[in-house]
Design an enzyme around this catalytic site. Structure first.
Site, short mmCIF file in Angstrom:
data_model
loop_
_atom_site.label_atom_id
_atom_site.label_comp_id
_atom_site.label_asym_id
_atom_site.label_seq_id
_atom_site.Cartn_x
_atom_site.Cartn_y
_atom_site.Cartn_z
CD GLU A 1 -2.92 -1.14 2.28
OE1 GLU A 1 -4.08 -1.45 2.03
OE2 GLU A 1 -2.54 -0.84 3.43
CB CYS B 1 2.98 7.58 3.05
SG CYS B 1 3.42 6.49 4.38
CB CYS C 1 7.36 -4.76 8.70
SG CYS C 1 8.66 -3.81 9.55
CB CYS D 1 6.17 -2.25 16.12
SG CYS D 1 7.87 -1.85 15.66
CB CYS E 1 2.91 -1.44 13.54
SG CYS E 1 3.00 -1.13 11.77
CB CYS F 1 0.80 6.44 11.26
SG CYS F 1 1.54 7.91 10.65
N1 SAH Z 1 9.42 1.05 10.04
C1 SAH Z 1 9.51 2.47 10.02
C2 SAH Z 1 8.51 3.16 9.10
C3 SAH Z 1 7.06 2.69 9.10
S1 SAH Z 1 5.92 3.24 10.27
C4 SAH Z 1 9.44 3.02 11.44
O1 SAH Z 1 9.25 2.24 12.36
O2 SAH Z 1 9.61 4.21 11.63
C5 SAH Z 1 5.72 4.96 10.14
C6 SAH Z 1 5.29 5.57 11.48
O3 SAH Z 1 3.97 5.16 11.86
C7 SAH Z 1 6.21 5.12 12.61
O4 SAH Z 1 6.55 6.18 13.45
C8 SAH Z 1 5.34 4.11 13.32
O5 SAH Z 1 5.78 3.91 14.62
C9 SAH Z 1 3.97 4.76 13.21
N2 SAH Z 1 2.86 3.83 13.51
C10 SAH Z 1 2.82 2.50 13.33
N3 SAH Z 1 1.65 1.99 13.76
C11 SAH Z 1 0.92 3.03 14.22
C12 SAH Z 1 -0.40 3.15 14.76
N4 SAH Z 1 -1.21 2.10 14.91
N5 SAH Z 1 -0.82 4.38 15.11
C13 SAH Z 1 -0.03 5.46 14.94
N6 SAH Z 1 1.20 5.41 14.41
C14 SAH Z 1 1.68 4.21 14.05
#
Ligand code: SAH
Length: 344
Positions: A90, A103, A110, A114, A117, A337
């Site tokens: 996406e 984006c 991935c 996390c 996420c 995000c």
């Molecule tokens: N892997 C990279 C880039 C992808 S995520 C990283 O970790 O930075 C891009 C941003 O979205 C990151 O700051 C991530 O922590 C945030 N993010 C991921 N899941 C989220 C969620 N459920 N709500 C808000 N932000 C989120």
């Protein structure tokens, strides 16, 4: 299978042209046609023999747009792309004043896993190639040109889609080189941001090879135990080491590191969390981006209310660190995000 034209950076293309004794202007003309004009048809401005050579030896296809989701709330657009091996990723266009930030995804799924996420739940399927990264950009631009004519202006590039960009460094670096090339899309270096969970081997390569490209670090908690729960690679690459590493990278005068902080209800949203964060970042060339947690189907965390978010920011303000609360865009189409998941 033929190699993709969109995997070549400008020096790669020049080498091919020299080796095959074509006129040296062909590199500039091809980059101009495919990246500046963003055409996907055969380039009419090079010799017949050069054209035949490229068509025989290179693949010019772009990832197919499988589905487009348009937010009715704020004109955010989310694309689901289908890749040649049927994997899907996406990409999101985020509007600001009739211009867009894009984006981009860097991996299918991935490996970082996390806990907040949606993408992490997919696991890592594979890295994207440079051409699949460039393809997201070119197809999104072309979609704008035909669906929102006059609005095909994508001025910021953020690697904040699916995947950990520093875990797929080679492909991401080459894409940055094409974005930056004056013959390509010619995007300013301060307009590109790579976001990382803190993968130190990739941070080293960023600082040695493309340090002028902006960096965003997903910080999310100044406390080790909490950060371990949120970002498992913190156990291998602890925040302290990540910050020590970043601190010694010389930045340009106007360059800042962005620290992203997801605000999760009753987990990392107290005044104590904010104070510890402020102490950690005070005095650095830092911007803080607060991202109130975006829920997704099955998520275990919740978003705090607006008062809590504002109180958190107020504490950070006392440390004189510029802090922005990132507005929620595109959440009605799961484009915000952390809401990207292309499993289905
Ligand atoms: N892997 C990279 C880039 C992808 S995520 C990283 O970790 O930075 C891009 C941003 O979205 C990151 O700051 C991530 O922590 C945030 N993010 C991921 N899941 C989220 C969620 N459920 N709500 C808000 N932000 C989120």
């Amino acid at each position: 299978m033929k190699p993709s034209f969109y995997d070549l950076n400008y020096p790669d293309l020049e080498t091919i042209i020299n080796t095959n004794h074509f006129n040296s202007s062909v590199a500039r003309i091809l980059f101009n046609w495919h990246y500046k004009k963003k055409q996907n048809t055969a380039c009419p401005d090079i010799s017949k023999s050069a054209l035949a050579f490229f068509q025989q030896n290179f693949d010019f296809s772009l990832p197919e747009i499988d589905t487009v989701y348009e937010s009715e709330k704020d004109r955010t657009v989310k694309f689901l792309f289908k890749l040649q091996d049927n994997h899907k990723v996406e990409t999101v266009l985020i509007p600001f004043n009739n211009k867009y930030s894009i984006c981009l995804s860097s991996q299918v799924g991935c490996a970082m896993n996390c806990s907040f996420c949606f993408t992490g739940e997919q696991g890592l399927k594979r890295n994207l190639t440079t051409s699949e990264i460039m393809g997201q950009f070119l197809q999104a631009w072309r979609w704008l040109a035909s669906n929102r004519a006059g609005e095909e202006r994508i001025l910021n590039i953020v690697f904040m889609g699916q995947g950990e960009p520093l875990h797929n460094f080679d492909a991401v670096k080459k894409a940055c080189e094409i974005f930056l090339s004056q013959y390509g899309t010619s995007i300013g270096v301060q307009k590109i941001t790579i976001s990382t969970a803190g993968y130190i081997p990739g941070l080293k390569r960023w600082s040695e090879e493309i340090p002028r490209v902006n960096l965003a670090l997903s910080l999310h908690s100044p406390f080790a135990e909490k950060r371990n729960q949120l970002i498992p690679i913190n156990k291998k690459y602890p925040l302290e080491d990540v910050l020590t590493y970043i601190d010694q990278v010389p930045l340009n005068k106007k360059q800042f590191i962005t620290y992203e902080y997801i605000l999760i209800k009753d987990f990392n949203d107290s005044a104590n969390d904010a104070e510890k964060l402020g102490n950690l970042l005070a005095g650095k060339s830092a911007y803080i981006n607060i991202i109130p947690f975006n829920p997704y189907p099955g998520s275990r965390y919740q978003r705090p209310d607006l008062d809590t978010v504002e109180n958190f920011k107020a504490v950070l303000d006392t440390f004189k660190i510029p802090t922005l609360i990132r507005g929620v865009k595109g959440d009605d189409v799961l484009a915000a995000c952390g809401q990207l998941n292309s499993k289905n």
